[in-house]
Design a protein around this motif. Structure first.
Motif, PDB file in Angstrom:
ATOM      1  N   ALA A  91     -52.675 -31.303  31.210  1.00  0.00           N
ATOM      2  CA  ALA A  91     -51.527 -31.383  30.313  1.00  0.00           C
ATOM      3  C   ALA A  91     -50.273 -31.455  31.168  1.00  0.00           C
ATOM      4  O   ALA A  91     -50.097 -30.656  32.097  1.00  0.00           O
ATOM      5  N   ASP A  92     -49.432 -32.425  30.865  1.00  0.00           N
ATOM      6  CA  ASP A  92     -48.186 -32.573  31.617  1.00  0.00           C
ATOM      7  C   ASP A  92     -47.261 -31.397  31.334  1.00  0.00           C
ATOM      8  O   ASP A  92     -47.220 -30.879  30.227  1.00  0.00           O
ATOM      9  N   ALA A  93     -46.565 -30.981  32.346  1.00  0.00           N
ATOM     10  CA  ALA A  93     -45.547 -29.950  32.205  1.00  0.00           C
ATOM     11  C   ALA A  93     -44.410 -30.357  33.134  1.00  0.00           C
ATOM     12  O   ALA A  93     -44.618 -31.170  34.034  1.00  0.00           O
ATOM     13  N   PRO A  94     -43.205 -29.838  32.922  1.00  0.00           N
ATOM     14  CA  PRO A  94     -42.075 -30.279  33.749  1.00  0.00           C
ATOM     15  C   PRO A  94     -42.347 -30.085  35.243  1.00  0.00           C
ATOM     16  O   PRO A  94     -42.551 -28.961  35.695  1.00  0.00           O
ATOM     17  N   GLY A  95     -42.411 -31.179  35.974  1.00  0.00           N
ATOM     18  CA  GLY A  95     -42.569 -31.130  37.426  1.00  0.00           C
ATOM     19  C   GLY A  95     -43.947 -30.723  37.910  1.00  0.00           C
ATOM     20  O   GLY A  95     -44.159 -30.554  39.106  1.00  0.00           O
ATOM     21  N   CYS A  96     -44.874 -30.522  36.976  1.00  0.00           N
ATOM     22  CA  CYS A  96     -46.214 -30.104  37.423  1.00  0.00           C
ATOM     23  C   CYS A  96     -47.251 -30.548  36.397  1.00  0.00           C
ATOM     24  O   CYS A  96     -46.938 -31.244  35.430  1.00  0.00           O
ATOM     25  N   LEU A  97     -48.463 -30.173  36.643  1.00  0.00           N
ATOM     26  CA  LEU A  97     -49.555 -30.552  35.754  1.00  0.00           C
ATOM     27  C   LEU A  97     -50.415 -29.311  35.535  1.00  0.00           C
ATOM     28  O   LEU A  97     -50.719 -28.593  36.482  1.00  0.00           O
ATOM     29  N   ASN A  98     -50.787 -29.056  34.293  1.00  0.00           N
ATOM     30  CA  ASN A  98     -51.684 -27.937  34.026  1.00  0.00           C
ATOM     31  C   ASN A  98     -53.114 -28.451  33.903  1.00  0.00           C
ATOM     32  O   ASN A  98     -53.370 -29.401  33.172  1.00  0.00           O
ATOM     33  N   VAL A  99     -54.010 -27.831  34.644  1.00  0.00           N
ATOM     34  CA  VAL A  99     -55.431 -28.120  34.484  1.00  0.00           C
ATOM     35  C   VAL A  99     -55.959 -27.056  33.525  1.00  0.00           C
ATOM     36  O   VAL A  99     -55.765 -25.854  33.748  1.00  0.00           O
ATOM     37  N   VAL A 100     -56.602 -27.497  32.444  1.00  0.00           N
ATOM     38  CA  VAL A 100     -56.903 -26.586  31.331  1.00  0.00           C
ATOM     39  C   VAL A 100     -58.357 -26.720  30.887  1.00  0.00           C
ATOM     40  O   VAL A 100     -58.915 -27.814  30.874  1.00  0.00           O
ATOM     41  N   ALA A 101     -58.956 -25.607  30.521  1.00  0.00           N
ATOM     42  CA  ALA A 101     -60.246 -25.641  29.827  1.00  0.00           C
ATOM     43  C   ALA A 101     -60.277 -24.490  28.821  1.00  0.00           C
ATOM     44  O   ALA A 101     -59.636 -23.455  29.030  1.00  0.00           O
ATOM     45  N   TYR A 102     -61.005 -24.697  27.736  1.00  0.00           N
ATOM     46  CA  TYR A 102     -61.069 -23.707  26.650  1.00  0.00           C
ATOM     47  C   TYR A 102     -62.446 -23.063  26.607  1.00  0.00           C
ATOM     48  O   TYR A 102     -63.457 -23.742  26.783  1.00  0.00           O
ATOM     49  N   TRP A 103     -62.467 -21.767  26.340  1.00  0.00           N
ATOM     50  CA  TRP A 103     -63.751 -21.063  26.318  1.00  0.00           C
ATOM     51  C   TRP A 103     -63.519 -19.682  25.723  1.00  0.00           C
ATOM     52  O   TRP A 103     -62.483 -19.057  25.975  1.00  0.00           O
ATOM     53  N   LYS A 104     -64.536 -19.208  24.994  1.00  0.00           N
ATOM     54  CA  LYS A 104     -64.417 -17.840  24.478  1.00  0.00           C
ATOM     55  C   LYS A 104     -64.595 -16.818  25.596  1.00  0.00           C
ATOM     56  O   LYS A 104     -64.219 -15.655  25.449  1.00  0.00           O
ATOM     57  N   HIS A 105     -65.210 -17.255  26.677  1.00  0.00           N
ATOM     58  CA  HIS A 105     -65.632 -16.275  27.696  1.00  0.00           C
ATOM     59  C   HIS A 105     -64.752 -16.217  28.940  1.00  0.00           C
ATOM     60  O   HIS A 105     -65.128 -15.561  29.911  1.00  0.00           O
ATOM     61  N   TRP A 106     -63.601 -16.859  28.924  1.00  0.00           N
ATOM     62  CA  TRP A 106     -62.748 -16.753  30.126  1.00  0.00           C
ATOM     63  C   TRP A 106     -62.419 -15.292  30.473  1.00  0.00           C
ATOM     64  O   TRP A 106     -62.449 -14.919  31.654  1.00  0.00           O
ATOM     65  N   PRO A 107     -62.147 -14.442  29.472  1.00  0.00           N
ATOM     66  CA  PRO A 107     -61.848 -13.042  29.856  1.00  0.00           C
ATOM     67  C   PRO A 107     -63.051 -12.314  30.474  1.00  0.00           C
ATOM     68  O   PRO A 107     -62.856 -11.345  31.212  1.00  0.00           O
ATOM     69  N   CYS A 108     -64.293 -12.769  30.161  1.00  0.00           N
ATOM     70  CA  CYS A 108     -65.453 -12.157  30.817  1.00  0.00           C
ATOM     71  C   CYS A 108     -65.414 -12.477  32.310  1.00  0.00           C
ATOM     72  O   CYS A 108     -65.755 -11.641  33.144  1.00  0.00           O
ATOM     73  N   LEU A 109     -65.020 -13.710  32.626  1.00  0.00           N
ATOM     74  CA  LEU A 109     -65.032 -14.142  34.022  1.00  0.00           C
ATOM     75  C   LEU A 109     -63.769 -13.724  34.761  1.00  0.00           C
ATOM     76  O   LEU A 109     -63.762 -13.633  35.988  1.00  0.00           O
ATOM     77  N   PHE A 110     -62.698 -13.510  34.006  1.00  0.00           N
ATOM     78  CA  PHE A 110     -61.449 -13.053  34.624  1.00  0.00           C
ATOM     79  C   PHE A 110     -60.960 -11.816  33.880  1.00  0.00           C
ATOM     80  O   PHE A 110     -60.019 -11.887  33.082  1.00  0.00           O
ATOM     81  N   PRO A 111     -61.621 -10.664  34.130  1.00  0.00           N
ATOM     82  CA  PRO A 111     -61.233  -9.444  33.411  1.00  0.00           C
ATOM     83  C   PRO A 111     -59.809  -8.995  33.744  1.00  0.00           C
ATOM     84  O   PRO A 111     -59.305  -8.051  33.129  1.00  0.00           O
ATOM     85  N   GLN A 112     -59.153  -9.678  34.683  1.00  0.00           N
ATOM     86  CA  GLN A 112     -57.751  -9.370  35.003  1.00  0.00           C
ATOM     87  C   GLN A 112     -56.813  -9.853  33.894  1.00  0.00           C
ATOM     88  O   GLN A 112     -55.619  -9.547  33.908  1.00  0.00           O
TER      89      GLN A 112
END
Ligand SMILES: [Zn+2]
Length: 223
Positions: A91-112
């Motif tokens: 996804a385009d953002a001002p001056g940069c690009l966001n790399v994105v993926a959707y998942w119910k389990h991202w908090p399992c993998l990144f408990p931070q």
């Protein structure tokens, strides 16, 4: 940069809807690509963000600088490897690009994941995350330095045997507002016996020649 390569993730799409929920933390028989995970963990701690959307779905977004298409690709590849049944997009953002993926389990993998900015809350790795970083320390550092670090060259001129000569000194800097994340970077460098110091409260510096050479084996110039 290669838009075609970016489309590749998009077009690949989820291969099996049934397995969309496969999560290496909730279902221990699910494999985790720990090499890719170590890199993605570094990227997430550096410049990543998890947000809760609707129906329990979360987005993982890593912000990448447009100047480094190689890093954008590597980030997308790591995300795809960690979540093989997901769809990685940009996804385009001002001056940069966001790399994105959707998942119910991202908090399992990144408990931070938690409310507020990372530097306003404690960032502590779970024991299983520490094990992965201990196993793939170079990949973790690569993710950290690719997202919130830089490699630059200082130079000086000296007169040697009557002739002016230019000497260049490459060095690395890792910049973060979270003292916990700075400490994790230092811990990982210690694991590889790479000498570092805090240049100031927010900047960790790797400047000794042998240390820079050692980090070059895992990070190198951004591309
Ligand atoms: Zn899970």
């Amino acid at each position: 940069m290669s838009r075609a390569a970016l489309r590749e993730w998009r077009d690949r799409g989820p291969t099996s809807r049934k397995r969309l929920s496969s999560c290496p933390r909730c279902q221990p028989d699910t494999d985790l690509d720990s090499l890719a995970y170590a890199y993605l963990l570094g990227s997430y701690l550096g410049d990543g963000c998890i947000s809760e959307l609707r129906r329990g779905v979360f987005s993982l977004r890593v912000t990448c600088c447009l100047d480094y298409p190689g890093i954008i690709m590597e980030t997308g590849d790591a995300m795809q490897a960690v979540h093989p049944h997901g769809r990685v997009s940009t996804a385009d953002a001002p001056g940069c690009l966001n790399v994105v993926a959707y998942w119910k389990h991202w908090p399992c993998l990144f408990p931070q994941h938690g409310p507020g900015r990372k530097h306003t809350r404690p960032i502590v790795l779970a024991p299983w995350q520490r094990e992965i970083v201990e196993q793939h320390t170079g990949r973790f550092l690569r993710g950290l330095f690719h997202s919130d670090g830089c490699r630059f060259t200082n130079w000086t001129e000296k007169t040697v045997a009557g002739a002016r000569r230019r000497y260049e000194y490459p060095r690395y800097m890792f910049t973060n507002r979270s003292t916990d994340i700075l400490a994790l970077c230092g811990w990982a460098l210690d694991l590889l016996d790479i000498d570092w110091r805090m240049a100031n409260a927010r900047n960790l510096s790797v400047a000794r020649r042998a240390a820079v050479a050692a980090l070059d084996r895992h990070v190198g110039p951004k591309s």
